[in-house]
Design a protein around this motif. Structure first.
Motif, PDB file in Angstrom:
ATOM      1  N   TYR A 330      69.137 -33.099  78.425  1.00 44.80           N
ATOM      2  CA  TYR A 330      69.656 -31.737  78.555  1.00 44.80           C
ATOM      3  C   TYR A 330      68.790 -30.923  79.512  1.00 44.80           C
ATOM      4  CZ  TYR A 330      72.692 -32.436  74.450  1.00 44.80           C
ATOM      5  OH  TYR A 330      73.653 -32.878  73.577  1.00 44.80           O
ATOM      6  N   ALA A 331      67.462 -31.099  79.404  1.00 46.04           N
ATOM      7  CA  ALA A 331      66.545 -30.369  80.281  1.00 46.04           C
ATOM      8  C   ALA A 331      66.781 -30.759  81.739  1.00 46.04           C
ATOM      9  CB  ALA A 331      65.099 -30.646  79.884  1.00 46.04           C
ATOM     10  N   MET A 332      66.923 -32.048  81.991  1.00 46.78           N
ATOM     11  CA  MET A 332      67.112 -32.516  83.360  1.00 46.78           C
ATOM     12  C   MET A 332      68.416 -31.989  83.935  1.00 46.78           C
ATOM     13  SD  MET A 332      66.701 -36.394  84.848  1.00 46.78           S
ATOM     14  CE  MET A 332      64.909 -36.302  84.732  1.00 46.78           C
ATOM     15  N   ARG A 333      69.506 -32.103  83.161  1.00 44.07           N
ATOM     16  CA  ARG A 333      70.788 -31.618  83.679  1.00 44.07           C
ATOM     17  C   ARG A 333      70.755 -30.110  83.905  1.00 44.07           C
ATOM     18  NH1 ARG A 333      76.164 -33.294  84.008  1.00 44.07           N
ATOM     19  NH2 ARG A 333      75.186 -35.315  84.402  1.00 44.07           N
ATOM     20  N   GLY A 358      77.450 -18.321  87.446  1.00 37.45           N
ATOM     21  CA  GLY A 358      78.017 -19.642  87.700  1.00 37.45           C
ATOM     22  C   GLY A 358      77.221 -20.745  87.029  1.00 37.45           C
ATOM     23  N   TYR A 359      75.926 -20.482  86.785  1.00 37.24           N
ATOM     24  CA  TYR A 359      75.089 -21.460  86.073  1.00 37.24           C
ATOM     25  C   TYR A 359      75.600 -21.677  84.654  1.00 37.24           C
ATOM     26  CZ  TYR A 359      70.999 -23.084  83.401  1.00 37.24           C
ATOM     27  OH  TYR A 359      70.153 -23.758  82.556  1.00 37.24           O
ATOM     28  N   ARG A 360      75.913 -20.573  83.988  1.00 40.43           N
ATOM     29  CA  ARG A 360      76.402 -20.699  82.612  1.00 40.43           C
ATOM     30  C   ARG A 360      77.739 -21.436  82.582  1.00 40.43           C
ATOM     31  NH1 ARG A 360      75.115 -19.046  77.314  1.00 40.43           N
ATOM     32  NH2 ARG A 360      76.502 -20.329  76.069  1.00 40.43           N
ATOM     33  N   ASP A 365      80.621 -26.353  81.311  1.00 35.82           N
ATOM     34  CA  ASP A 365      81.528 -27.417  81.731  1.00 35.82           C
ATOM     35  C   ASP A 365      80.878 -28.795  81.674  1.00 35.82           C
ATOM     36  OD1 ASP A 365      83.548 -25.605  82.190  1.00 35.82           O
ATOM     37  OD2 ASP A 365      83.166 -25.444  84.348  1.00 35.82           O
ATOM     38  N   SER A 366      79.553 -28.838  81.515  1.00 41.46           N
ATOM     39  CA  SER A 366      78.833 -30.106  81.487  1.00 41.46           C
ATOM     40  C   SER A 366      78.817 -30.686  80.076  1.00 41.46           C
ATOM     41  CB  SER A 366      77.396 -29.906  81.976  1.00 41.46           C
ATOM     42  OG  SER A 366      76.614 -29.274  80.975  1.00 41.46           O
ATOM     43  N   TYR A 367      78.351 -31.922  79.971  1.00 41.37           N
ATOM     44  CA  TYR A 367      78.258 -32.551  78.651  1.00 41.37           C
ATOM     45  C   TYR A 367      77.268 -31.828  77.746  1.00 41.37           C
ATOM     46  CZ  TYR A 367      73.681 -34.673  79.527  1.00 41.37           C
ATOM     47  OH  TYR A 367      72.343 -34.857  79.770  1.00 41.37           O
ATOM     48  N   ILE A 372      76.755 -29.739  72.509  1.00 45.23           N
ATOM     49  CA  ILE A 372      76.126 -28.778  71.594  1.00 45.23           C
ATOM     50  C   ILE A 372      77.189 -28.019  70.810  1.00 45.23           C
ATOM     51  CG2 ILE A 372      74.842 -26.600  71.517  1.00 45.23           C
ATOM     52  CD1 ILE A 372      73.015 -27.708  73.674  1.00 45.23           C
ATOM     53  N   ASN A 373      78.250 -27.587  71.492  1.00 42.94           N
ATOM     54  CA  ASN A 373      79.324 -26.877  70.793  1.00 42.94           C
ATOM     55  C   ASN A 373      80.144 -27.815  69.917  1.00 42.94           C
ATOM     56  OD1 ASN A 373      78.803 -24.297  71.908  1.00 42.94           O
ATOM     57  ND2 ASN A 373      79.896 -24.823  73.783  1.00 42.94           N
ATOM     58  N   GLY A 374      80.398 -29.012  70.415  1.00 48.17           N
ATOM     59  CA  GLY A 374      81.291 -29.921  69.699  1.00 48.17           C
ATOM     60  C   GLY A 374      80.680 -30.573  68.486  1.00 48.17           C
ATOM     61  N   PHE A 375      79.342 -30.674  68.440  1.00 54.32           N
ATOM     62  CA  PHE A 375      78.700 -31.402  67.344  1.00 54.32           C
ATOM     63  C   PHE A 375      77.805 -30.513  66.479  1.00 54.32           C
ATOM     64  CE2 PHE A 375      79.926 -34.791  70.225  1.00 54.32           C
ATOM     65  CZ  PHE A 375      80.386 -35.775  69.350  1.00 54.32           C
ATOM     66  N   GLN A 376      78.040 -29.200  66.502  1.00 52.53           N
ATOM     67  CA  GLN A 376      77.253 -28.323  65.634  1.00 52.53           C
ATOM     68  C   GLN A 376      77.439 -28.657  64.159  1.00 52.53           C
ATOM     69  OE1 GLN A 376      74.861 -25.526  66.140  1.00 52.53           O
ATOM     70  NE2 GLN A 376      74.746 -27.017  67.804  1.00 52.53           N
ATOM     71  N   ASP A 377      78.653 -29.004  63.778  1.00 50.38           N
ATOM     72  CA  ASP A 377      78.885 -29.368  62.375  1.00 50.38           C
ATOM     73  C   ASP A 377      78.068 -30.602  61.999  1.00 50.38           C
ATOM     74  OD1 ASP A 377      80.613 -27.265  61.995  1.00 50.38           O
ATOM     75  OD2 ASP A 377      82.434 -28.437  62.333  1.00 50.38           O
TER      76      ASP A 377
END
Length: 441
Positions: A330-333, A358-360, A365-367, A372-377
């Motif tokens: 995540y840090a690298m991307r 545009g960074y946000r 749009d990145s993995y 992070i949003n998809g696997f919070q549960d």
């Protein structure tokens, strides 16, 4: 020397170095500042760098004899523990053997220094070979703000100015709070302590013990008894001639249970399975550091404002949903995306939030943010008492029954499982866990 840069990057960790590589190759004039003696000298973390972004930054890195990584991962293991047993999900496949590897084990003090050398090579090949710098042994005291826009940094009595600043200071959010992107320290219940020992073996002995071939390696995560009742989990990674063995522990839970990281680590090492693994090894390093829990509520309210972007753990970009601990990737991307945003801002000559936003969008749009949003549960589920204690105990109980052969009639597997559930949990709790797990994963 003209002290006005296109960008100043604060922190030469994975995020900062990735950003610097992109800027150097884009012919940008920048200053990368690191408070340590060299890149990686202050970084005690390590583990697996997942994904293929490293190959984008350093093409054919796997062909270098003195590369900064230890081993590539072709063996994954998830282990459930109770006080006397372990039950593992084990996967090993030759499809992981072909570069670019899907994961490489790194020791950050070595890896960061190697990657910094690659950044210097990129600087030397750029149009600003004499104007861009990697500056070490410098502590940034303050981001210089003018009309609520970042315009440079202050270190001691010296000031350096730039059109933009990338904050990659790590989990310590002093500068992030100073520029107003975070209003307070991250709550303790959103933070973990990582504690690790580096244990050395003869390289051949290590390779034989873990069934490694060449530079192949293994990653192993542990759930259950390992943490002595504290929220968290364990890990083991194979390096060239050492292993990294350690724990990530909930700071708040550890404090409330009045336990120290060192005592919990010794508890983990006392388990029969772990004692067998580390037998004969020599402890050569002991480190501890703070990491994010992966709960996105720990993230700053925003990752940009006029003249400034946040990358890596300064943005609390980390996740552990049970499959792997992801942070360095995540840090690298995020470092790559932050630098690409700065390049676009330079083209427009506009470093306001209108462009830097545009960074946000790129991050969303990145993995990184999709995961992070998809696997919070899944993150929250992993830290529940049922998943931390009941499930590992139940699985190990069933394993002991299933794999024990006696000179007497053997119960059916369903009866063994029923008994294990009755002793450690309930059908209702498992039904709820299954429903949440299906949704989470």
């Amino acid at each position: 020397m003209d002290e006005k840069f296109d960008c100043i990057i604060v922190g030469a960790g994975v995020a900062g170095l990735a950003a610097a590589m992109v800027l150097a190759r884009s012919n940008m004039k920048f200053l990368l500042i690191e408070r340590g003696e060299f890149a990686g000298s202050k970084n005690v973390s390590g583990g697996v760098l997942w994904g293929h972004d490293l190959a984008k930054l350093v093409p054919d890195y796997w062909e270098e004899k003195e590369a900064g990584w230890e081993r590539f991962i072709n063996h994954r293991r998830l282990t459930f523990m109770d006080e006397e047993s372990t039950f593992s999900l084990d996967f090993k496949s030759s499809h992981f053997n072909e570069p670019p590897y899907s994961g490489v084990v790194v020791l950050r003090s070595k890896f960061d220094r190697w990657l910094a050398d690659k950044v210097q090579d990129a600087i030397d090949a750029s149009d600003y070979a004499m104007d861009s710098f990697i500056a070490t042994n410098i502590l940034v005291d303050q981001i210089i703000m003018k009309d609520d826009k970042a315009v440079g940094i202050k270190t001691g009595e010296d000031e350096f100015f730039a059109d933009s600043v990338i904050i990659a200071e790590g989990v310590n959010n002093l500068l992030t709070r100073q520029v107003g992107l975070q209003t307070q320290y991250v709550p303790a219940d959103h933070m973990l302590t990582g504690i690790k020992e580096i244990i050395r073996f003869d390289q051949k002995e290590l390779e034989d013990r873990f069934q490694l071939n060449g530079l192949s390696g293994m990653s192993n995560e542990f759930v259950g008894w390992a943490t002595d009742g504290v929220e968290g989990g364990g890990f083991l990674y194979t390096n060239r001639d050492t292993i990294s063995l350690g724990l990530v522990l909930g700071i708040k839970d550890m404090r409330e249970k009045n336990k120290s990281p060192h005592d919990v680590l010794n508890h983990f090492k006392s388990h029969p399975a772990i004692a067998d693994i580390i037998r004969g090894g020599e402890i050569v390093e002991y480190t501890a550091h703070v990491v994010s829990s992966g709960d996105k509520r720990a993230m700053p309210k925003e990752l940009y404002k006029d003249g400034v972007l946040l990358a890596g753990e300064s943005a609390n970009l980390l996740m552990n949903a049970g499959k792997a601990i992801q942070g360095m990737d995540y840090a690298m991307r995020s470092g790559i995306l932050a630098a690409e945003t700065i390049v676009k801002a330079k083209e427009k000559n506009d470093f306001t939030s209108a462009t830097l936003s545009g960074y946000r969008k790129a991050l969303d749009d990145s993995y990184v943010m999709k995961d992070i949003n998809g696997f919070q549960d899944a993150v929250h589920l992993l830290h529940t008492p049922t998943m931390q204690h009941d499930v590992p105990n139940l699985i190990c109980d069933f394993g002991r029954q299933f794999f024990t052969i006696k000179n007497e009639p053997t119960p059916k597997s369903k009866d063994m499982l029923r008994g294990a559930i009755k002793r450690h949990s309930s059908y209702w709790d498992l039904i709820k866990l299954g429903a949440k797990g299906a949704k989470a994963l």
